[in-house]
Design a protein around this motif. Structure first.
Motif, short mmCIF file in Angstrom:
data_model
loop_
_atom_site.label_atom_id
_atom_site.label_comp_id
_atom_site.label_asym_id
_atom_site.label_seq_id
_atom_site.Cartn_x
_atom_site.Cartn_y
_atom_site.Cartn_z
N VAL A 162 37.27 88.36 83.97
CA VAL A 162 38.62 88.91 83.86
C VAL A 162 39.65 87.80 83.97
N VAL A 163 39.42 86.88 84.91
CA VAL A 163 40.34 85.76 85.08
C VAL A 163 40.37 84.90 83.82
N ASN A 164 39.16 84.64 83.25
CA ASN A 164 39.09 83.83 82.03
C ASN A 164 39.81 84.52 80.87
N LEU A 165 39.62 85.85 80.78
CA LEU A 165 40.29 86.60 79.72
C LEU A 165 41.80 86.53 79.89
N ALA A 166 42.26 86.66 81.13
CA ALA A 166 43.69 86.58 81.40
C ALA A 166 44.22 85.19 81.04
N LEU A 167 43.41 84.16 81.34
CA LEU A 167 43.82 82.80 81.01
C LEU A 167 43.94 82.61 79.51
N VAL A 168 42.98 83.17 78.76
CA VAL A 168 43.03 83.07 77.30
C VAL A 168 44.29 83.73 76.76
N VAL A 169 44.57 84.96 77.25
CA VAL A 169 45.77 85.67 76.80
C VAL A 169 47.03 84.89 77.16
N PHE A 170 47.06 84.36 78.39
CA PHE A 170 48.23 83.60 78.85
C PHE A 170 48.48 82.39 77.97
N THR A 171 47.43 81.63 77.65
CA THR A 171 47.61 80.43 76.82
C THR A 171 48.06 80.77 75.41
N GLN A 172 47.61 81.90 74.90
CA GLN A 172 48.05 82.31 73.56
C GLN A 172 49.53 82.69 73.56
N LEU A 173 49.95 83.41 74.61
CA LEU A 173 51.32 83.89 74.67
C LEU A 173 52.31 82.78 74.98
N THR A 174 51.86 81.76 75.69
CA THR A 174 52.78 80.69 76.10
C THR A 174 52.69 79.45 75.21
N ALA A 175 51.88 79.48 74.16
CA ALA A 175 51.81 78.34 73.24
C ALA A 175 53.20 78.07 72.66
N ALA A 192 46.98 70.08 72.48
CA ALA A 192 48.43 70.19 72.40
C ALA A 192 48.93 71.58 72.77
N SER A 193 50.20 71.64 73.14
CA SER A 193 50.81 72.90 73.60
C SER A 193 50.92 73.94 72.50
N GLU A 194 50.85 73.53 71.25
CA GLU A 194 50.94 74.49 70.14
C GLU A 194 49.74 75.43 70.08
N TYR A 195 48.64 75.04 70.67
CA TYR A 195 47.40 75.81 70.55
C TYR A 195 46.99 76.45 71.87
N GLY A 196 46.83 77.78 71.86
CA GLY A 196 46.20 78.46 72.97
C GLY A 196 44.69 78.25 72.92
N LEU A 197 43.96 78.81 73.86
CA LEU A 197 42.52 78.60 73.91
C LEU A 197 41.82 79.13 72.67
N VAL A 198 42.26 80.29 72.19
CA VAL A 198 41.65 80.84 70.96
C VAL A 198 41.95 79.93 69.78
#
Length: 401
Positions: free
Chosen positions: A57-70, A296-302
């Motif tokens: 769940v934490v990893n999933l939240a991290l993935v979503v967070f990085t996508q939204l904050t890219a 780079a900051s342009e890319y989230g984890l996905v």
């Protein structure tokens, strides 16, 4: 062209491991919560499964967070303050019903627009261009486009449905969007490697939309390029006595290749030639900074995972569609000024083909600008001179810009 590294493969493996962990955790949870006697073993399994689920769940939240904050960094002065009237956006746009991503960067949003077409097919160079060609942002609004099947736009279209026409349609739609948004009748166009061919396709089909075009690492005839690259790699391997490379090349045979393994077969000679150029002392600042760019900051984890998937999957699907294209015969009359910025030591996109193309090309203006200390990527190898030449070349076309 393509670029594969051990780091990119490890990224894929890490993603696969995360997926496997999630599946395993769900399986354990299901097994543990069945109605069975609560033995100590089952209790331990439950706790382990709960911990694993929490990690997932934490990893999933991290993935979503990085996508939204890219995001792309703001353009700032020497004091770290955002420059007035500058623009720095990472934006999703809809092009012909396909949702895709662009970055827009410039010190003055009223400057002319310059659209950069990345290499590939399947490559993303948002971060690379921001780092290597940041000086251009003082003179242009620099736009980078993650094409369908690459980086942030990997899911814009199903990979097996992407065609050359897809890129042309969406490239034109993006051009029209930029013209309207920035109130400009035309924009400037620049393409690298595969993007250099796409640029020619666009100015041929829609000349009214572009001031001029610069191609670097210029592709001319795709099937002939692959044959020449293969032969060059074989020649170098024989000179160095690299028996493993010779064996792999012989096993794969002479390109062009078709089917499901194009990426991996092509990578044998393309990566070998890239390494050869990287070791050439005549080439300045050789190679890509892949770790910097993918982080780079342009890319989230996905996006970071799709950075790799585009290089592998999109290239494999699209590249075999290009083998019949030869600019010398199919695109020898253009209505837009065309300039080729070529590395003198490029063994990836044979410059002899560009010289032949220049001889038959009819265009309002045409020229080759040589970079004596460059290989396939003058925009990286000699970035300062590259920027100077872009500015002087484009401003000569439109002095009022």
């Amino acid at each position: 062209m393509i670029q594969t590294t051990g780091f990119l493969i490890l990224t894929l493996l890490a993603a696969a491991a995360l997926a496997a962990m999630l599946i395993f955790g769900l399986q354990v949870l299901v097994a543990c919560w069945r109605k069975k006697p609560q033995t100590k073993q089952v209790a331990h399994l439950k706790r382990a499964a709960q911990c694993l689920a929490a990690v997932c769940v934490v990893n999933l939240a991290l993935v979503v967070f990085t996508q939204l904050t890219a995001s792309t960094p703001p353009i700032t002065d020497e004091n770290g303050k955002t420059i007035k009237n500058s623009i720095a956006e990472l934006k999703e746009v809809e092009l012909n019903g396909r949702r895709q991503w662009i970055s827009i960067r410039g010190w003055d949003k009223n400057k002319p627009v310059l659209l950069f077409l990345a290499g590939g097919p399947g490559g993303t160079q948002m971060a690379a261009v921001r780092h290597e060609l940041s000086e251009l942002e003082k003179y242009f609004v620099v736009v980078n486009w993650d094409q369908p099947g690459s980086g942030k736009s990997y899911g814009a279209e199903k990979i097996d449905k992407i065609t050359v026409q897809t890129y042309m349609d969406d490239g034109y739609a993006l051009t029209e969007y930029l013209k309207e948004r920035f109130a400009q009748e035309k924009i400037y166009l620049m393409g690298e490697s595969w993007g250099s061919a796409l640029g020619i396709f666009l100015i041929k089909a829609f000349p009214q939309s572009y001031h001029a075009f610069i191609g670097t690492g210029q592709m001319i005839d795709f099937s002939e390029t692959e044959r020449l690259d293969y032969q060059k790699a074989m020649e170098i391997a024989h000179e160095k006595g690299d028996e493993k490379v010779i064996e792999k090349l012989k096993k794969n045979g002479m390109p062009p290749y078709y089917g499901d393994n194009i990426t991996w077969k092509s990578a044998v000679y393309l990566n070998y030639l890239s390494a050869y150029m990287a070791s050439n002392p005549a080439i300045d600042n050789p190679g890509y900074n892949t770790l910097r760019d993918i982080g780079a900051s342009e890319y989230g984890l996905v996006d970071k995972i799709n950075y790799v998937r585009g290089i592998i999957n999109t290239f494999n699907n699209v590249y075999q569609q290009l083998y019949e294209i030869d600019l010398r015969t199919d695109y020898n009359k253009l209505e837009v000024p065309v300039y080729f910025f070529l590395g003198r030591h490029d063994v990836n996109a044979p410059t002899v083909l560009v010289e032949e193309y220049l001889q038959v090309l009819q265009a309002p203006e045409k020229d080759i600008i040589w970079f004596e200390h460059s290989g396939h990527s003058p925009w990286i190898n000699e970035r300062d001179r590259f920027v100077e030449q872009v500015i002087s070349t484009f401003l000569a076309i439109n002095p009022e810009a």
